[in-house]
Scaffold this active site. Sequence first.
Site, short mmCIF file in Angstrom:
data_model
loop_
_atom_site.label_atom_id
_atom_site.label_comp_id
_atom_site.label_asym_id
_atom_site.label_seq_id
_atom_site.Cartn_x
_atom_site.Cartn_y
_atom_site.Cartn_z
N SER A 91 28.03 44.20 45.10
CA SER A 91 29.03 44.57 44.11
C SER A 91 28.65 44.25 42.66
O SER A 91 29.42 43.64 41.92
CB SER A 91 30.38 43.89 44.43
OG SER A 91 30.88 44.36 45.66
N ARG A 121 43.34 39.49 49.14
CA ARG A 121 44.46 40.43 49.30
C ARG A 121 44.64 40.84 50.76
O ARG A 121 45.76 40.96 51.25
CB ARG A 121 44.26 41.66 48.41
CG ARG A 121 44.15 41.28 46.94
CD ARG A 121 44.36 42.46 46.02
NE ARG A 121 43.39 43.52 46.21
CZ ARG A 121 43.45 44.71 45.60
NH1 ARG A 121 44.45 44.96 44.77
NH2 ARG A 121 42.53 45.62 45.79
N ARG A 122 43.52 41.05 51.46
CA ARG A 122 43.62 41.44 52.88
C ARG A 122 44.13 40.28 53.73
O ARG A 122 44.86 40.48 54.70
CB ARG A 122 42.25 41.90 53.37
CG ARG A 122 41.87 43.30 52.89
CD ARG A 122 40.48 43.69 53.35
NE ARG A 122 39.45 43.00 52.58
CZ ARG A 122 38.18 42.90 52.96
NH1 ARG A 122 37.81 43.40 54.14
NH2 ARG A 122 37.30 42.28 52.21
N SER A 169 35.98 40.71 38.39
CA SER A 169 35.01 41.72 37.95
C SER A 169 35.63 42.66 36.92
O SER A 169 36.86 42.70 36.75
CB SER A 169 34.50 42.52 39.14
OG SER A 169 35.52 43.40 39.62
N THR A 170 34.79 43.44 36.26
CA THR A 170 35.31 44.44 35.32
C THR A 170 36.15 45.48 36.05
O THR A 170 37.10 46.02 35.48
CB THR A 170 34.13 45.14 34.60
OG1 THR A 170 33.17 45.60 35.56
CG2 THR A 170 33.44 44.18 33.64
N GLU A 171 35.82 45.75 37.33
CA GLU A 171 36.59 46.72 38.11
C GLU A 171 38.00 46.20 38.43
O GLU A 171 38.91 46.98 38.69
CB GLU A 171 35.86 47.05 39.42
CG GLU A 171 34.61 47.91 39.25
CD GLU A 171 33.42 47.10 38.75
OE1 GLU A 171 33.48 45.84 38.78
OE2 GLU A 171 32.43 47.70 38.30
N ASN A 172 38.18 44.88 38.42
CA ASN A 172 39.49 44.31 38.75
C ASN A 172 40.56 44.65 37.73
O ASN A 172 41.77 44.51 38.00
CB ASN A 172 39.39 42.79 38.90
CG ASN A 172 38.65 42.35 40.14
OD1 ASN A 172 38.10 41.26 40.20
ND2 ASN A 172 38.60 43.20 41.16
N ASP A 224 35.58 37.38 48.47
CA ASP A 224 36.30 38.62 48.80
C ASP A 224 37.28 38.41 49.95
O ASP A 224 37.00 37.64 50.88
CB ASP A 224 35.28 39.70 49.18
CG ASP A 224 35.91 41.08 49.26
OD1 ASP A 224 36.96 41.30 48.64
OD2 ASP A 224 35.35 41.95 49.95
#
Length: 298
Positions: A216, A38-39, A80-83, A35
């Site tokens: 997550s 992006r940050r 992930s599926t959320e991505n 993780d």
Amino acid sequence: MKNRTFSMFYREYEQLLEKEILSSEIPDHIAVIMDGNRRYAGQLGKARSFGHAMGAEVTEQVIEWCYEIGVKELTLYAFSTENFQRSEEEVDGLFNLINEKFLKLYYDKRTYEKEMQVRVIGDRTKLPAFLTESVEKIEKATEHHQNFNLNVAIAYGGRQDIMQAVRDIAACVSSGKLSLEDVDENLISKHLYPAPGVSVPNVDLIVRTGGDERVSNFLPWQANGSECATYFCAPFWPEFRKIDLLRSIRVYQARKDEKNQEQSYRVSKVVNFLRVGKYGEKGEELGQLLPVKKQGVS
């Protein structure tokens, strides 16, 4: 001069830490939630693609580090599926980057020298054709390797994984291939990704970067069932160092030692109780120790 001094200190500390963790038990299976790409890019004023590219370089290093210190299995949460909720441009860029890394593994002689087996876990129907082709290529080329296992989670969600396993088992029961009596933990594990195939084993240690303290929806069956250790650290994934990996293993070892000491203490109390044999005086103490039997101590 200052940077060189710091680099020397860092290297000495890394060597000391590695020597320390190698003197104890190394976790067989480490799972990593990568993780913060992006940050990391955002704080440098760069595009998100820059963060993902830098993160991919660290991923290659982590694979090497895990192999070197004796880890047997590494599972990486790549997508992930959320991505899928991210922009089309970012999703396409990630799939292209992942594809590039799979092809690099395929052509890298170290993959074969290490006898590294590469597998993908997740819903492959959601992947673009070019990525599916590369996945099948690297899996086929490494399917007989047994020295080091690398699992890459793409289009993966833990609940989704359990749901597809339940549906598959229900269909087998409905068609008469299985009976309800056949359904147990081992059967469910066999139907999890990357079914068909050898199931992903229980996780010993989960590592998450980027500062968030949550897992997550990652490998819930394999992680929660084994009560694995967790290590949350502040660095974003592109900043992850070997020292961070070694520290996470030290946390795993400390937790393992604590559990062993607690179990030894409980066993010694049971032995003392049986030796004394004063049921009236020890009744309350025995009641507190009964859960030990559930842990496999008799």
